[in-house]
Design an enzyme around this catalytic site. Sequence first.
Site, short mmCIF file in Angstrom:
data_model
loop_
_atom_site.label_atom_id
_atom_site.label_comp_id
_atom_site.label_asym_id
_atom_site.label_seq_id
_atom_site.Cartn_x
_atom_site.Cartn_y
_atom_site.Cartn_z
N HIS A 1 -9.91 7.24 0.76
CA HIS A 1 -8.92 6.06 0.23
C HIS A 1 -8.89 6.45 -1.11
O HIS A 1 -8.03 6.43 -1.98
CB HIS A 1 -9.16 4.71 0.72
CG HIS A 1 -8.49 3.75 0.10
ND1 HIS A 1 -7.61 2.91 0.83
CD2 HIS A 1 -8.52 3.30 -1.16
CE1 HIS A 1 -7.18 2.08 -0.08
NE2 HIS A 1 -7.59 2.43 -1.42
N GLU A 2 -10.23 6.35 -1.94
CA GLU A 2 -10.47 6.30 -3.09
C GLU A 2 -9.94 7.78 -3.84
O GLU A 2 -9.36 7.86 -4.90
CB GLU A 2 -12.07 6.01 -3.74
CG GLU A 2 -12.34 4.77 -3.32
CD GLU A 2 -11.54 3.45 -3.71
OE1 GLU A 2 -10.74 3.77 -4.88
OE2 GLU A 2 -11.34 2.54 -3.03
N HIS B 1 -6.36 8.00 -4.50
CA HIS B 1 -5.98 7.25 -5.69
C HIS B 1 -5.89 8.43 -6.87
O HIS B 1 -4.95 8.09 -7.69
CB HIS B 1 -6.98 6.29 -6.10
CG HIS B 1 -6.64 5.12 -5.52
ND1 HIS B 1 -5.55 4.23 -5.94
CD2 HIS B 1 -7.23 4.08 -4.78
CE1 HIS B 1 -5.35 2.98 -5.34
NE2 HIS B 1 -6.29 2.83 -4.65
#
Length: 203
Positions: free
Chosen positions: A173-174, A177
């Site tokens: 998820h990170e 980003h």
Amino acid sequence: MKKLSLLLLVCMGLLKSQKLTRNELSIINQGNPDTALPIYQVNDPQQAKTLLSLSSEIDPNDPHTETLVKRMKLSLLSTDGGVGIAAPQVGVNRKIIWVQRFDKEGKPLEYFINPVILWSSNLKNLGPEGDLSIPDFRDVFYRSKVIQLEYSDLKGNKHREIVEGFTAVIFQHEIDHLFGILISDKKEKEKNDVYNKVDAYIK
């Protein structure tokens, strides 16, 4: 063909570690350096532009990198139950993330500089995700069960490790980003993907 290859090399070089810009330094050093940085939100057009932009590598040995790392942690701790944060979420398009390590005793928060996923399993889990930068949005997503990471620490030392389970989900998820990928957009693109359904992970 040679011109195209040269252009690709130049583009890749531009995304590598460069000196922090004046604007980045202004964001990193704003206010009290011992306080959290504001977390960017997609409902602000200017902040959304940063969140959707590609991040470049950062020099681990630059003293401002340590300041950014520290303030990002404070930003994450200021949230209600956040388990990870990426530098674009505090306005800096550089490759730094913080992840809560549910796979370690005590579930510590750890930072990762210039993280890269070297390998990810074809087997995927389905589970819920939210985002500190997208208010009132939550959905379920497929993520690889196991990943192999490479990253640096603040001394510039490189490390590799294999991560699985819910912690692997946070990493994915990170790191999304850092490529300007938000889960709200990911959901739309995922509708056309086909995965092997596996057991859902439990937080």
